[in-house]
Design an enzyme around this catalytic site. Sequence first.
Site, PDB file in Angstrom:
ATOM      1  N   TRP A 149       0.786  -1.100   0.170  1.00 24.84           N
ATOM      2  CA  TRP A 149      -0.234  -0.356  -0.237  1.00 24.84           C
ATOM      3  C   TRP A 149       0.935   1.277  -0.388  1.00 24.84           C
ATOM      4  CZ3 TRP A 149      -4.351  -1.268   3.532  1.00 24.84           C
ATOM      5  CH2 TRP A 149      -5.544  -2.215   3.768  1.00 24.84           C
ATOM      6  N   LYS A 150       2.018   1.181   0.521  1.00 21.59           N
ATOM      7  CA  LYS A 150       2.669   1.996   0.183  1.00 21.59           C
ATOM      8  C   LYS A 150       2.268   3.177   1.291  1.00 21.59           C
ATOM      9  CE  LYS A 150       4.851   1.224  -4.670  1.00 21.59           C
ATOM     10  NZ  LYS A 150       5.305   1.292  -5.696  1.00 21.59           N
ATOM     11  N   HIS A 198      13.325  -2.631  -0.922  1.00 19.06           N
ATOM     12  CA  HIS A 198      12.257  -1.978  -2.235  1.00 19.06           C
ATOM     13  C   HIS A 198      12.908  -0.900  -2.602  1.00 19.06           C
ATOM     14  CE1 HIS A 198       8.757   0.030  -4.576  1.00 19.06           C
ATOM     15  NE2 HIS A 198       8.306  -0.879  -4.085  1.00 19.06           N
ATOM     16  N   GLU A 210      11.569   1.538  -3.868  1.00 18.68           N
ATOM     17  CA  GLU A 210      11.632   2.963  -3.581  1.00 18.68           C
ATOM     18  C   GLU A 210      12.357   3.251  -2.273  1.00 18.68           C
ATOM     19  OE1 GLU A 210       7.578   2.840  -3.545  1.00 18.68           O
ATOM     20  OE2 GLU A 210       7.309   2.676  -5.634  1.00 18.68           O
ATOM     21  N   GLU A 222      11.782  -6.880  -9.113  1.00 20.77           N
ATOM     22  CA  GLU A 222      10.882  -5.815  -9.057  1.00 20.77           C
ATOM     23  C   GLU A 222      11.379  -4.959 -10.634  1.00 20.77           C
ATOM     24  OE1 GLU A 222       7.004  -4.957  -6.054  1.00 20.77           O
ATOM     25  OE2 GLU A 222       8.993  -3.616  -6.100  1.00 20.77           O
ATOM     26  N   GLY A 265       4.943   0.905 -11.138  1.00 19.98           N
ATOM     27  CA  GLY A 265       4.336   3.100 -10.867  1.00 19.98           C
ATOM     28  C   GLY A 265       4.138   3.206 -12.484  1.00 19.98           C
ATOM     29  N   SER A 300       3.868  -2.708 -11.766  1.00 17.42           N
ATOM     30  CA  SER A 300       2.640  -2.649 -12.914  1.00 17.42           C
ATOM     31  C   SER A 300       1.508  -3.733 -12.881  1.00 17.42           C
ATOM     32  CB  SER A 300       3.145  -1.753 -14.073  1.00 17.42           C
ATOM     33  OG  SER A 300       3.830  -0.828 -13.785  1.00 17.42           O
ATOM     34  N   GLY A 305       1.381  -2.981  -6.247  1.00 22.98           N
ATOM     35  CA  GLY A 305       1.498  -1.885  -5.415  1.00 22.98           C
ATOM     36  C   GLY A 305       0.294  -1.042  -6.401  1.00 22.98           C
TER      37      GLY A 305
HETATM   38  P1  PGA Z   1       3.402  -1.204  -8.868  1.00 18.86           P
HETATM   39  O1  PGA Z   1       3.824  -1.376  -7.403  1.00 18.86           O
HETATM   40  O2  PGA Z   1       2.354  -2.115  -8.982  1.00 18.86           O
HETATM   41  O3  PGA Z   1       1.926   0.012  -8.865  1.00 18.86           O
HETATM   42  O4  PGA Z   1       3.848  -0.521  -9.823  1.00 18.86           O
HETATM   43  C1  PGA Z   1       4.833  -2.326  -7.016  1.00 18.86           C
HETATM   44  C2  PGA Z   1       5.826  -2.252  -5.617  1.00 18.86           C
HETATM   45  O5  PGA Z   1       6.560  -0.783  -6.091  1.00 18.86           O
HETATM   46  O6  PGA Z   1       5.504  -2.895  -5.134  1.00 18.86           O
END
Ligand code: PGA
Length: 253
Positions: free
Chosen positions: A10-11, A94, A96, A166, A172, A212, A233
Amino acid sequence: MSRKLVVANWKMNLTLEDSKDLIQKVANSVSFHAYVVIAAPAAYLHPLKDFIVGKKNIHLAAQNVHHEEFGAFTGELSAPMLASLGIEYCIIGHSERRIHFKEKNEILAQKVSQLFKHGICPIYCVGETLEQREKGKTYDVVKKQIKEGLFHLKDEEIEQIIIAYEPVWAIGTGKNATPEQAEEVHAFIRKYITQKYGEEVADEIPLLYGGSITAQNAKSLFEKPSIDGGLVGGASLNAEDFIQIIKANFPDK
Ligand code: PGA
């Protein structure tokens, strides 16, 4: 045990009420046999832990943990704190966090060890940037992330880990890796772990694809033999989409 699962990341999204609403819809709609892990914002872990009592197909993950056990680290959360809440999983590395918070493999290795010490299962993320892929460096990048982040673990630890591939360019962006591209890297990861720990250990490890994933593309990804599930995500924030994705991995009986 089956390697199949679907993880929601969910971030930094949703209110607590939205979170409960989404979990309720998912728990009501997917098979009893589904295995769903929700990586919720840290502030919601305690109330959600109470909320999921009796929802046997739902489990909780933290999105991050500090690499030290306790001390003067204002604002941080430690593995023993997560363990004291009964949290079962935690995302580590992750992209990010690697990019925005400059987390290096060495620190991630310490986080992984902290989690194992306190009985929490890490969901360890790896993946290359677009530039690295275009330069033909995908395998080298993934190999280094796995070697430096995980190869200090004992057999009985690593066989409990979950790895998520990933690709950074797919997160995203609406541009997922094709099932073939993902399968190729997943097969490589399992082979690389086999070389170090042997087939019996490597075969235990769930390998998730993330980047995605949508209700439309999930089935074609999960059908691949080396893709055990997904780390989702954006699409995990919408109950209908997320339910479809879970059903792609756990069809109704
Ligand atoms: P996303 O993110 O499905 O929005 O691309 C995946 C993630 O960051 O784990």
